[in-house]
Design a protein around this motif. Structure first.
Motif, PDB file in Angstrom:
ATOM      1  N   ALA A 293      57.963  72.126 100.516  1.00 36.54           N
ATOM      2  CA  ALA A 293      58.813  72.659 101.575  1.00 36.54           C
ATOM      3  C   ALA A 293      57.983  73.154 102.751  1.00 36.54           C
ATOM      4  O   ALA A 293      58.360  72.987 103.918  1.00 36.54           O
ATOM      5  CB  ALA A 293      59.690  73.782 101.026  1.00 36.54           C
ATOM      6  N   ALA A 294      56.823  73.775 102.465  1.00 31.69           N
ATOM      7  CA  ALA A 294      55.944  74.240 103.533  1.00 31.69           C
ATOM      8  C   ALA A 294      55.415  73.062 104.351  1.00 31.69           C
ATOM      9  O   ALA A 294      55.297  73.149 105.583  1.00 31.69           O
ATOM     10  CB  ALA A 294      54.787  75.047 102.947  1.00 31.69           C
ATOM     11  N   LEU A 295      55.094  71.960 103.675  1.00 27.40           N
ATOM     12  CA  LEU A 295      54.666  70.759 104.397  1.00 27.40           C
ATOM     13  C   LEU A 295      55.772  70.241 105.300  1.00 27.40           C
ATOM     14  O   LEU A 295      55.515  69.825 106.442  1.00 27.40           O
ATOM     15  CB  LEU A 295      54.244  69.672 103.405  1.00 27.40           C
ATOM     16  CG  LEU A 295      52.882  69.848 102.737  1.00 27.40           C
ATOM     17  CD1 LEU A 295      52.733  68.899 101.551  1.00 27.40           C
ATOM     18  CD2 LEU A 295      51.753  69.616 103.738  1.00 27.40           C
ATOM     19  N   LEU A 296      57.022  70.271 104.809  1.00 28.56           N
ATOM     20  CA  LEU A 296      58.149  69.826 105.625  1.00 28.56           C
ATOM     21  C   LEU A 296      58.293  70.692 106.872  1.00 28.56           C
ATOM     22  O   LEU A 296      58.441  70.172 107.988  1.00 28.56           O
ATOM     23  CB  LEU A 296      59.440  69.861 104.808  1.00 28.56           C
ATOM     24  CG  LEU A 296      60.727  69.640 105.615  1.00 28.56           C
ATOM     25  CD1 LEU A 296      60.744  68.241 106.213  1.00 28.56           C
ATOM     26  CD2 LEU A 296      61.958  69.880 104.758  1.00 28.56           C
ATOM     27  N   PHE A 297      58.249  72.002 106.693  1.00 29.22           N
ATOM     28  CA  PHE A 297      58.410  72.874 107.849  1.00 29.22           C
ATOM     29  C   PHE A 297      57.191  72.807 108.775  1.00 29.22           C
ATOM     30  O   PHE A 297      57.333  72.980 109.987  1.00 29.22           O
ATOM     31  CB  PHE A 297      58.685  74.307 107.393  1.00 29.22           C
ATOM     32  CG  PHE A 297      60.127  74.546 107.053  1.00 29.22           C
ATOM     33  CD1 PHE A 297      61.041  74.884 108.036  1.00 29.22           C
ATOM     34  CD2 PHE A 297      60.575  74.409 105.752  1.00 29.22           C
ATOM     35  CE1 PHE A 297      62.367  75.089 107.727  1.00 29.22           C
ATOM     36  CE2 PHE A 297      61.904  74.612 105.429  1.00 29.22           C
ATOM     37  CZ  PHE A 297      62.816  74.954 106.429  1.00 29.22           C
ATOM     38  N   GLY A 298      56.017  72.550 108.222  1.00 30.74           N
ATOM     39  CA  GLY A 298      54.861  72.308 109.073  1.00 30.74           C
ATOM     40  C   GLY A 298      55.060  71.064 109.924  1.00 30.74           C
ATOM     41  O   GLY A 298      54.723  71.044 111.118  1.00 30.74           O
ATOM     42  N   PHE A 299      55.644  70.028 109.313  1.00 34.91           N
ATOM     43  CA  PHE A 299      55.966  68.799 110.052  1.00 34.91           C
ATOM     44  C   PHE A 299      56.982  69.085 111.150  1.00 34.91           C
ATOM     45  O   PHE A 299      56.850  68.605 112.282  1.00 34.91           O
ATOM     46  CB  PHE A 299      56.508  67.747 109.081  1.00 34.91           C
ATOM     47  CG  PHE A 299      57.108  66.545 109.752  1.00 34.91           C
ATOM     48  CD1 PHE A 299      56.295  65.524 110.236  1.00 34.91           C
ATOM     49  CD2 PHE A 299      58.481  66.423 109.895  1.00 34.91           C
ATOM     50  CE1 PHE A 299      56.844  64.413 110.856  1.00 34.91           C
ATOM     51  CE2 PHE A 299      59.037  65.312 110.514  1.00 34.91           C
ATOM     52  CZ  PHE A 299      58.218  64.303 110.997  1.00 34.91           C
ATOM     53  N   LEU A 300      58.020  69.879 110.834  1.00 30.77           N
ATOM     54  CA  LEU A 300      59.046  70.193 111.826  1.00 30.77           C
ATOM     55  C   LEU A 300      58.474  70.999 112.986  1.00 30.77           C
ATOM     56  O   LEU A 300      58.835  70.769 114.144  1.00 30.77           O
ATOM     57  CB  LEU A 300      60.198  70.966 111.169  1.00 30.77           C
ATOM     58  CG  LEU A 300      61.078  70.187 110.197  1.00 30.77           C
ATOM     59  CD1 LEU A 300      62.086  71.112 109.541  1.00 30.77           C
ATOM     60  CD2 LEU A 300      61.798  69.052 110.918  1.00 30.77           C
TER      61      LEU A 300
END
Length: 363
Positions: free
Chosen positions: A306-313
């Motif tokens: 999830a942290a990777l996803l929000f980092g991407f966003l």
């Protein structure tokens, strides 16, 4: 009876929640006359197909891992730590005091000292509302969010007073000594002959500390006696107390661990990126950690993804704001939609999936 398997709850529910958020985001982008496919392509190219984009994404990811783990640990004890911002601010104060006033010969020693300082300051700041919850019955949500404002005031006090260099107009500390500066991913890439990788990106070695924190939290929650007591209290307070588990002790310990994890975020932002203590360095990561914990189902692996996803966003949103006419405010709305569907509206997605699995089980 819960007929939906664990893997479906962990994988399918967040996936469908994310798809719904992406669908609504595409409609919003269409409504302002932009192309959703081009926007997605730009986000992917700017974040995943450039090493500098990866560097920024991993920098944001590091922050969200720490705050997501912090919220997750509290969740397991049925505690809602919404004070991550304030605890991270105090962690930044701890980092700056350690880096400014202790002469470190090398960054490898400085990062250990800064980690201790960040963890202790974050731990103390979370321990105060934990005491009020455990001993006085004060609601943990109210006290932790109020302590965010107090922490901001404390940070302002130091940055315009005792820690501000003489003659400086900037509300910030002096730059940390060079011996405390952390190696960035660009520095590490140059050591192995890839001079052009991660150029000017702020990601640094604190990312690996975040990964170690994931392993430590997994061991704590699922492999240690303390983790068992935390989960037991979270499942049923009366049953835990009947079994001899002290609720006051567990609430205090859990919140202090949570605060320490939030404080550790400051290693990345304060020692690693800005190399001094500045105002607003948390950038809302304490609140994003709540969404990361919810989407990751309070499991360290889920938190990492999830942290990777929000980092991407975050990095992808910066690319859209720079290269398209999509306003920054709409990017924040898109991020909010992801938070909404993966957090608050999880049951809206879970209920139809449960019915599908129930029909398949009966058939």
């Amino acid at each position: 009876m819960d007929v939906m398997p664990k893997w479906a709850d962990v994988v399918l529910v967040p996936l469908f929640s994310l798809l719904l958020a992406a669908f609504l985001s595409a409609l919003l982008i269409l409504a302002i006359g932009e192309s959703p496919s081009e926007a997605l392509s730009l986000m992917v190219q700017g974040t995943l197909l450039r090493s500098a984009g990866w560097g920024y994404m991993l920098y944001y990811t590091t922050n969200f891992i720490f705050t997501g783990l912090a919220v997750s640990v509290a969740f397991h004890a049925s505690l809602f730590n919404i004070g991550g911002e304030g605890q991270a601010m105090m962690g930044g104060l701890g980092v700056s005091l350690v880096c400014l006033f202790i002469p470190w010969p090398h960054w490898s020693l400085a990062i250990v000292g800064a980690s201790v300082g960040a963890a202790v300051f974050g731990m103390i700041w979370a321990g105060l509302p934990a005491y009020l919850q455990a001993k006085r019955g004060s609601h943990i949500v109210i006290t932790t969010i109020m302590f965010n404002f107090i922490a901001a005031g404390v940070l302002n006090f130091f940055l315009v007073g005792a820690l501000k260099p003489k003659g400086s107009m900037d509300p910030a500390t002096a730059n940390f000594p060079a011996s405390t500066h952390l190696p960035t991913f660009e520095d590490m890439a140059q050591l192995v002959g890839f001079e052009k990788m991660f150029r000017s990106a702020p990601a640094n070695v604190s990312f690996f500390i975040a990964l170690l924190a994931c392993v430590a939290v997994w061991y704590l929650i699922w492999r240690s006696p303390l983790g068992y007591e935390i989960r037991a209290l979270g499942k049923s307070g009366p049953a835990a107390r009947y079994a001899g588990i002290g609720s006051v002790k567990i609430i205090m310990i859990t919140m202090m661990i949570s605060g320490a994890l939030c404080g550790l975020m400051a290693i990345n932002t304060t020692q690693g990126e800005s190399e001094r203590l500045i105002l607003n360095f948390t950038e809302g990561a304490g609140f994003i950690g709540i969404a990361v914990a919810l989407m990751g189902r309070s499991h360290p692996l889920g938190v990492l993804l999830a942290a990777l996803l929000f980092g991407f966003l975050y990095q992808g949103g910066a690319e859209l704001a720079l290269w398209t006419k999509i306003p920054r405010e709409l990017i924040i709305v898109i991020q909010a939609l992801v938070i909404l569907f993966t957090g608050a509206l999880t049951m809206m997605v879970r209920a139809p999936l449960e019915r599908l699995f129930l029909m398949a089980w009966r058939g």
